[in-house]
Design a protein around this motif. Structure first.
Motif, PDB file in Angstrom:
ATOM      1  N   GLU A  80       0.957  -1.410   0.086  1.00  0.00           N
ATOM      2  CA  GLU A  80       0.085   0.690  -0.370  1.00  0.00           C
ATOM      3  C   GLU A  80       0.575   0.794  -0.110  1.00  0.00           C
ATOM      4  OE1 GLU A  80      -4.216  -2.101   2.826  1.00  0.00           O
ATOM      5  OE2 GLU A  80      -2.176  -0.780   4.186  1.00  0.00           O
ATOM      6  N   GLU A  81       1.553   1.680   0.785  1.00  0.00           N
ATOM      7  CA  GLU A  81       3.172   2.382   0.653  1.00  0.00           C
ATOM      8  C   GLU A  81       3.555   2.791  -0.155  1.00  0.00           C
ATOM      9  OE1 GLU A  81       6.851   3.621   3.414  1.00  0.00           O
ATOM     10  OE2 GLU A  81       5.314   1.813   4.305  1.00  0.00           O
ATOM     11  N   SER A  82       3.770   1.537  -1.466  1.00  0.00           N
ATOM     12  CA  SER A  82       4.125   1.299  -2.920  1.00  0.00           C
ATOM     13  C   SER A  82       3.493   2.345  -3.389  1.00  0.00           C
ATOM     14  CB  SER A  82       3.998   0.498  -3.079  1.00  0.00           C
ATOM     15  OG  SER A  82       5.503  -0.280  -4.785  1.00  0.00           O
ATOM     16  N   VAL A  83       2.231   1.779  -3.263  1.00  0.00           N
ATOM     17  CA  VAL A  83       1.474   2.627  -4.288  1.00  0.00           C
ATOM     18  C   VAL A  83       0.880   3.995  -3.710  1.00  0.00           C
ATOM     19  CG1 VAL A  83      -1.392   3.184  -4.404  1.00  0.00           C
ATOM     20  CG2 VAL A  83      -0.238   0.309  -4.534  1.00  0.00           C
ATOM     21  N   PHE A  84       1.089   4.785  -2.636  1.00  0.00           N
ATOM     22  CA  PHE A  84       0.518   5.958  -2.674  1.00  0.00           C
ATOM     23  C   PHE A  84       2.162   6.590  -2.802  1.00  0.00           C
ATOM     24  CE2 PHE A  84       0.665   8.996   1.291  1.00  0.00           C
ATOM     25  CZ  PHE A  84      -0.226   9.861   0.437  1.00  0.00           C
ATOM     26  N   ASN A  85       3.319   6.458  -3.095  1.00  0.00           N
ATOM     27  CA  ASN A  85       4.617   6.804  -3.542  1.00  0.00           C
ATOM     28  C   ASN A  85       4.463   7.035  -4.637  1.00  0.00           C
ATOM     29  OD1 ASN A  85       5.836   6.823  -0.620  1.00  0.00           O
ATOM     30  ND2 ASN A  85       6.749   4.418  -0.675  1.00  0.00           N
ATOM     31  N   VAL A  86       4.173   5.886  -5.623  1.00  0.00           N
ATOM     32  CA  VAL A  86       3.811   5.920  -6.718  1.00  0.00           C
ATOM     33  C   VAL A  86       2.588   7.280  -7.443  1.00  0.00           C
ATOM     34  CG1 VAL A  86       2.660   4.850  -8.674  1.00  0.00           C
ATOM     35  CG2 VAL A  86       4.471   3.411  -7.472  1.00  0.00           C
TER      36      VAL A  86
END
Length: 630
Positions: free
Chosen positions: A437-443
């Motif tokens: 989920e953090e990866s999605v937010f960062n992208v």
């Protein structure tokens, strides 16, 4: 020293000169005059109000029914550094409030609005707080009941003028008969008649009609003997897919486009065609409005439109760069009967219309006496399936009820997903997310700019590829962040709307005025008859038939349509010319200028022989108008 219209054109658009009539219209508007611009498709209508908007002190309000084009126009303006936004029924209350705030703060130069917004008391109240310097009515024929696409919400523009008596009105349309032109000015309350009209004649466009029961075969032959980008117009979504598949099987690169596609699919197909990755786009009339592709060499109508207004607008998308292009109409004997049947489908029995009104109210669960000023999502496909209704007469019944003022049926508002960050950056450190989920937010943060200031269009499939997660996880993560008040997420959707402009009535009180039903039916009959004459008559120049319909008095035949060409005496090629031409193009494609210079014959003789060989399928015209052996 104040800026002039040419200064604005050069600074924001990079052009040195205006197209014909553009500057005349702009100067009329800047002088404070109500103005009607009658410019053919590709005539550059948008420049005539976007340039004045940058010179006038306040806000320019643009009323347009083309919701699907608002985003494209606004995005293009923002890319040029021009502050613009839009309002329509598909936006959330939060998004609308954001636009209102920008209007109040003077942060917008252009505001595009759909006509139904003019019925909103809140919108009108906000607008009255603002300095409105210009009111633009795009697709102005929609205000006329004599026109082929009347929209009752357009009548509210006349009331809007009362609040801004000093703001001139600029009305724009690509096609209108003389009676529609007069009606537009009367309904908009023009101070005096002021029309800038460009002739409907297009010297670089050849209108050709081909009468053949085997339309697929004819279409393949036409595309094989011409080069460059092409549009093929059909009248059903199913047929767009079928014909595109048929063309691909025949070795002709083709895609399809219609209003029912997802917004991402529409954008991708449009992009591929505009970038010449796909040569042919097979489409319903949902495609083409506002498409800025000047090098379309061929527009083919596989099915007959119902009017010359529609045909002229769609055919006019060919040759906008001024180069030789073709508009081809495919007809068969059965098309006459189909056009006649169109009249009964467009104006179904009044009892059927009352039943559609009643069932529509049941479908959205609006009680009799309620619903006023309410907007409902309206899944038309599910509606006709639920009640077993025939789709075409039902859609037309909905449109007639719209014109009669009982509600507004707004079709296919397709919206991409939107995101706006509402939390402060320092709050990000306290967010508890799983690694994916953090990866999605960062992208999301890396891929899109402006997220902290406004709603930004995002693409879940792009985020999923960059974050290396599933699209479903992207969707769920954005929803989770929305629930945590980190951002606002509005998922994509494509749906029509039903907007009640008056409270729901009992069916027996539904009455269609003469102007909506009987008079419009009579006008449709006249338009259909004019379309039949254009398509099936072989005793008159096609262009002249069209020009007379639009109120012009042609001085001579066009000399280029199929009727005019059939009257020409056959020019026999001198001995050896055919062989010489074939020899010259055998090794490599050649330009027409090269063939003329290298042959010893007159220019017109060479051109006639090249055309004959192309028609026979011996030669073909490819990209860059280069001629080669087939």
């Amino acid at each position: 020293m104040p800026l002039s219209p040419p200064d604005i054109l050069s600074r924001y658009w990079g052009y040195d000169d205006f197209r014909p009539l553009q500057l005349d219209i702009i100067e009329s508007v800047l002088a404070g005059h109500d103005t009607l611009g009658l410019l053919p498709t590709g005539g550059g209508k948008s420049i005539t109000f976007q340039v004045p908007a940058m010179l006038l002190p306040g806000l320019t309000v643009v009323v347009t029914p083309l919701i699907s084009l608002m985003k494209d126009q606004v995005d293009n303006l923002r890319d040029r550094g021009i502050k613009a936004s839009y309002l329509h029924a598909g936006l959330t209350r939060g998004e609308q409030n954001l636009v209102f705030d920008r209007c109040r703060l003077g942060k917008l130069k252009l505001l595009y609005v759909s006509p139904e917004k003019l019925r909103s008391e809140l919108f009108v109240a906000v607008l009255r707080e603002i300095e409105v310097s210009l009111i633009v009515v795009d697709e102005a024929h929609c205000i006329s009941q004599w026109g082929y696409d009347f929209r009752p919400s357009y009548l509210k523009i006349g009331e809007l003028r009362e609040y801004f008596p000093d703001a001139p009105v600029l009305a724009l349309t690509a096609s209108a008969t003389p009676e529609v032109v007069d009606d537009i000015m009367a309904r908009l309350g023009f101070d005096e008649k002021r029309v800038f009209a460009k002739s409907f004649s297009r010297d670089n466009l050849s209108y050709i009609v081909r009468n053949d029961i085997y339309k697929d075969r004819q279409l393949v032959n036409i595309l094989a003997s011409t080069g460059g980008s092409a549009i093929v117009y059909v009248r059903s979504r199913k047929r767009t897919r079928e014909i595109a598949a048929m063309l691909n099987d025949a070795g002709i690169s083709a895609g399809f486009y219609h209003a029912g596609l997802d917004i991402e699919d529409k954008n991708e197909r449009q992009r591929a065609w505009k970038n010449d990755e796909v040569r042919v786009i097979v489409a319903t009339n949902a495609f083409g409005m506002g498409i800025d592709k000047p090098d379309v060499r061929l527009v083919v109508h596989y099915d007959l439109p119902s009017s010359l207004e529609e045909y002229y607008q769609e055919a006019g998308r060919a040759g906008r760069d001024g180069k030789e292009s073709f508009a081809v109409l495919l007809v068969a004997r059965t098309d006459k009967a189909r056009l006649s049947r169109m009249i009964s489908e467009a104006f179904p029995d009044k009892e059927f219309i009352r039943r559609v009104y009643e069932l529509a109210g049941n479908f959205v669960e609006v009680a009799v006496g309620s619903g006023y000023n309410m907007v409902f999502e309206f899944n038309f496909a599910l509606f006709v399936k639920t009640y077993g209704l025939p789709p075409i007469p039902t859609r037309n019944a909905m449109q007639l009820l719209t014109q009669a003022g009982y509600f507004e049926f707004i079709e296919e508002v397709s919206m991409q997903s939107r995101v706006m960050i509402v939390a402060k950056k320092e709050e990000f450190y306290s967010i508890s997310l799983l690694p994916e989920e953090e990866s999605v937010f960062n992208v999301l943060l890396r891929s899109y700019t402006g997220l902290f200031a406004d709603f930004v269009y995002v693409n879940e499939s792009v985020i999923s590829r960059r974050a290396e997660v599933s699209e479903q996880l992207v969707y769920e993560t954005l929803l989770k962040l929305s629930r945590m008040h980190i951002l606002q997420y509005i998922p994509r959707k494509s749906t029509p709307y039903l907007y009640y402009t008056t409270s729901r009535e009992l069916p027996r009180y539904i009455a269609l005025p003469l102007a909506v039903y009987e008079h419009q039916r009579e006008r449709l009959v006249r338009r259909v008859e004019a379309m039949k004459r254009f398509a099936f008559a072989d005793d008159d120049c096609r262009v002249n038939i069209m020009l007379r319909y639009f109120g012009e008095k042609p001085a001579a035949d066009c000399g280029k349509c199929d009727v005019c060409r059939s009257r020409r005496p056959r020019v026999h090629a001198p001995d050896g010319l055919t062989g010489s031409l074939l020899y010259m193009v055998e090794r490599q494609p050649r330009s027409l200028g090269y063939l003329i210079n290298e042959s010893s014959c007159k220019k017109e003789v060479v051109i006639a022989e090249v055309r004959r060989l192309v028609a026979r399928g011996v030669l073909k015209i490819g990209d860059g108008d280069m001629i080669s052996k087939k």
